[in-house]
Design a protein around this motif. Structure first.
Motif, PDB file in Angstrom:
ATOM      1  N   ASP A   1       9.651  -5.896   4.923  1.00  0.00           N
ATOM      2  CA  ASP A   1       8.320  -6.494   5.008  1.00  0.00           C
ATOM      3  C   ASP A   1       7.521  -6.162   3.753  1.00  0.00           C
ATOM      4  N   ILE A   2       6.430  -6.906   3.559  1.00  0.00           N
ATOM      5  CA  ILE A   2       5.634  -6.791   2.340  1.00  0.00           C
ATOM      6  C   ILE A   2       5.004  -5.412   2.189  1.00  0.00           C
ATOM      7  N   MET A   3       4.586  -4.778   3.297  1.00  0.00           N
ATOM      8  CA  MET A   3       3.959  -3.462   3.225  1.00  0.00           C
ATOM      9  C   MET A   3       4.949  -2.411   2.743  1.00  0.00           C
ATOM     10  N   THR A   4       6.166  -2.468   3.262  1.00  0.00           N
ATOM     11  CA  THR A   4       7.194  -1.523   2.835  1.00  0.00           C
ATOM     12  C   THR A   4       7.527  -1.725   1.362  1.00  0.00           C
ATOM     13  N   LEU A   5       7.615  -2.989   0.955  1.00  0.00           N
ATOM     14  CA  LEU A   5       7.909  -3.318  -0.438  1.00  0.00           C
ATOM     15  C   LEU A   5       6.820  -2.776  -1.366  1.00  0.00           C
ATOM     16  N   LEU A   6       5.556  -3.002  -1.004  1.00  0.00           N
ATOM     17  CA  LEU A   6       4.446  -2.511  -1.822  1.00  0.00           C
ATOM     18  C   LEU A   6       4.419  -0.985  -1.862  1.00  0.00           C
ATOM     19  N   ALA A   7       4.724  -0.359  -0.720  1.00  0.00           N
ATOM     20  CA  ALA A   7       4.723   1.112  -0.665  1.00  0.00           C
ATOM     21  C   ALA A   7       5.772   1.688  -1.613  1.00  0.00           C
ATOM     22  N   ILE A   8       6.949   1.069  -1.662  1.00  0.00           N
ATOM     23  CA  ILE A   8       8.014   1.534  -2.561  1.00  0.00           C
ATOM     24  C   ILE A   8       7.585   1.391  -4.016  1.00  0.00           C
ATOM     25  N   ILE A   9       7.041   0.235  -4.364  1.00  0.00           N
ATOM     26  CA  ILE A   9       6.660  -0.035  -5.754  1.00  0.00           C
ATOM     27  C   ILE A   9       5.525   0.883  -6.190  1.00  0.00           C
ATOM     28  N   ILE A  10       4.488   1.029  -5.360  1.00  0.00           N
ATOM     29  CA  ILE A  10       3.316   1.824  -5.744  1.00  0.00           C
ATOM     30  C   ILE A  10       3.669   3.302  -5.875  1.00  0.00           C
ATOM     31  N   SER A  11       4.399   3.841  -4.888  1.00  0.00           N
ATOM     32  CA  SER A  11       4.746   5.268  -4.950  1.00  0.00           C
ATOM     33  C   SER A  11       5.634   5.566  -6.150  1.00  0.00           C
ATOM     34  N   SER A  12       6.589   4.685  -6.436  1.00  0.00           N
ATOM     35  CA  SER A  12       7.473   4.890  -7.594  1.00  0.00           C
ATOM     36  C   SER A  12       6.711   4.764  -8.905  1.00  0.00           C
ATOM     37  N   SER A  13       5.750   3.843  -8.944  1.00  0.00           N
ATOM     38  CA  SER A  13       4.954   3.649 -10.169  1.00  0.00           C
ATOM     39  C   SER A  13       4.104   4.875 -10.459  1.00  0.00           C
ATOM     40  N   ILE A  14       3.480   5.429  -9.418  1.00  0.00           N
ATOM     41  CA  ILE A  14       2.629   6.607  -9.605  1.00  0.00           C
ATOM     42  C   ILE A  14       3.463   7.806 -10.053  1.00  0.00           C
ATOM     43  N   MET A  15       4.633   7.979  -9.455  1.00  0.00           N
ATOM     44  CA  MET A  15       5.506   9.086  -9.835  1.00  0.00           C
ATOM     45  C   MET A  15       5.979   8.942 -11.283  1.00  0.00           C
ATOM     46  N   ALA A  16       6.362   7.719 -11.671  1.00  0.00           N
ATOM     47  CA  ALA A  16       6.852   7.494 -13.031  1.00  0.00           C
ATOM     48  C   ALA A  16       5.729   7.606 -14.057  1.00  0.00           C
ATOM     49  N   ALA A  17       4.485   7.330 -13.632  1.00  0.00           N
ATOM     50  CA  ALA A  17       3.354   7.353 -14.561  1.00  0.00           C
ATOM     51  C   ALA A  17       2.861   8.767 -14.840  1.00  0.00           C
TER      52      ALA A  17
END
Length: 319
Positions: free
Chosen positions: A2-18
């Motif tokens: 679902d879209i919420m799970t997809l966004l959660a994966i992208i946002i958490s990974s982006s913050i960690m990588a940043a």
């Protein structure tokens, strides 16, 4: 998915990588706001990553769960001292600052790999067992929608980097120290006339760039690669430098740019788990961060005015 799970994966990974990019870019802001070009951010990250992994492997039985945090502090100290070599060449001996920064990059990588081979008999350390882990932030992760997107499956250190961006902004623009640091980067002769020690302020700027660059390398090695080798830091320092320029030498701008580049980097990590990217060849996802960095700097940065005395050695009494 679902879209919420997809966004959660992208946002958490982006913050960690940043997070590593934010720390290092903030270090670059301190150095270049004082008038010293710091191409050596990559080398400072290398020294930070090396120091953190070596310290982690050697002391995890002593500090336990606190080992990654103590390792970050150790890496900050070592990289800060190491950065003074750049300060010595650029400030005291008035060497070309770009050349000095490039030399720092080569020296950091060569020295760290040499020491790893001496210690472990090979060009790569063992994997660390006590690392920076992803967690759900207590209380905040329970907030409907927002909690799952921004405060789940992340680390404390990622939010420390974001908070630090605001702290650095306050220091640079709201305190006497920040005014002095910016003054020596804009007009060192005028600052000297007002009684500001230009040499000292520039050394402090370079030292802080080493401290924060070391933190960036330590966070990257303890949260993403979990070991140290010649390929642990491959371009992250230059991406942090690009984030600083993209952010127009402003702490909050640098943070925003680092988050953007973190998003680009996260695509290479979680792309295979995202439905519309799962069939994209991995090589394209791996080069995406660097392509987006070039495009961002070439097409979207607009007018970026560096500190007026950036790269100019200061000789007391000489215009």
């Amino acid at each position: 998915m679902d879209i919420m799970t997809l966004l959660a994966i992208i946002i958490s990974s982006s913050i960690m990588a940043a997070a590593p990019l934010i720390f290092t870019a903030l270090g670059g802001v301190f150095s270049e706001r004082s008038g010293i070009v710091n191409i050596g951010l990559e080398g400072l990250m290398v020294i930070g990553a090396f120091s953190a992994i070596i310290f982690n492997l050697g002391t995890s039985h002593i500090f336990g769960a606190a080992t990654p945090w103590v390792s970050i502090l150790f890496a900050m100290l070592i990289a800060g001292v190491f950065s003074l070599l750049h300060g010595l060449a650029s400030i005291t001996f008035r060497a070309d600052q770009v050349v000095s920064g490039v030399a720092i990059n080569f020296l950091a990588l060569g020295l760290s790999i040499f020491l790893v081979k001496k210690i472990y008999g090979k060009a790569q350390t063992e994997m660390i067992l006590t690392n920076i882990r992803k967690i759900d932030i207590p209380v905040l992760s329970k907030i409907p929608i927002i909690g799952k997107l921004f405060f789940s499956n992340v680390s404390y250190v990622a939010y420390v980097s974001i908070i630090l961006s605001f702290v650095v902004w306050y220091i640079l623009f709201k305190t006497p120290f920040g005014l002095r640091l910016r003054a020596v980067g804009e007009h060192p002769m005028a600052a000297d006339t007002m009684g500001i020690n230009v040499t000292l302020m520039r050394y402090i700027g370079v030292f802080l760039s080493g401290v924060l660059g070391g933190a960036g390398g330590a966070v990257y090695s303890q949260s993403i690669t979990l070991d140290f080798s010649y390929s642990t830091i491959t371009g992250q320092g230059f991406m942090a430098l690009a984030a600083m320029i993209f952010g127009k030498w402003h702490p909050l701008g640098a943070m925003g740019a680092a988050l953007f580049f973190g998003f680009a980097q996260s695509l290479s990590i979680v792309g295979s788990r995202i439905p519309f990217l799962e069939n994209v060849p991995s090589v394209f996802l791996l080069i995406a961060p660097y392509v987006l960095t070039i495009l961002a700097l070439a097409g979207f940065i607009g007018r970026a005015d560096a500190p007026k005395a950036l790269g100019q050695p200061y000789i007391k009494g000489k215009r």
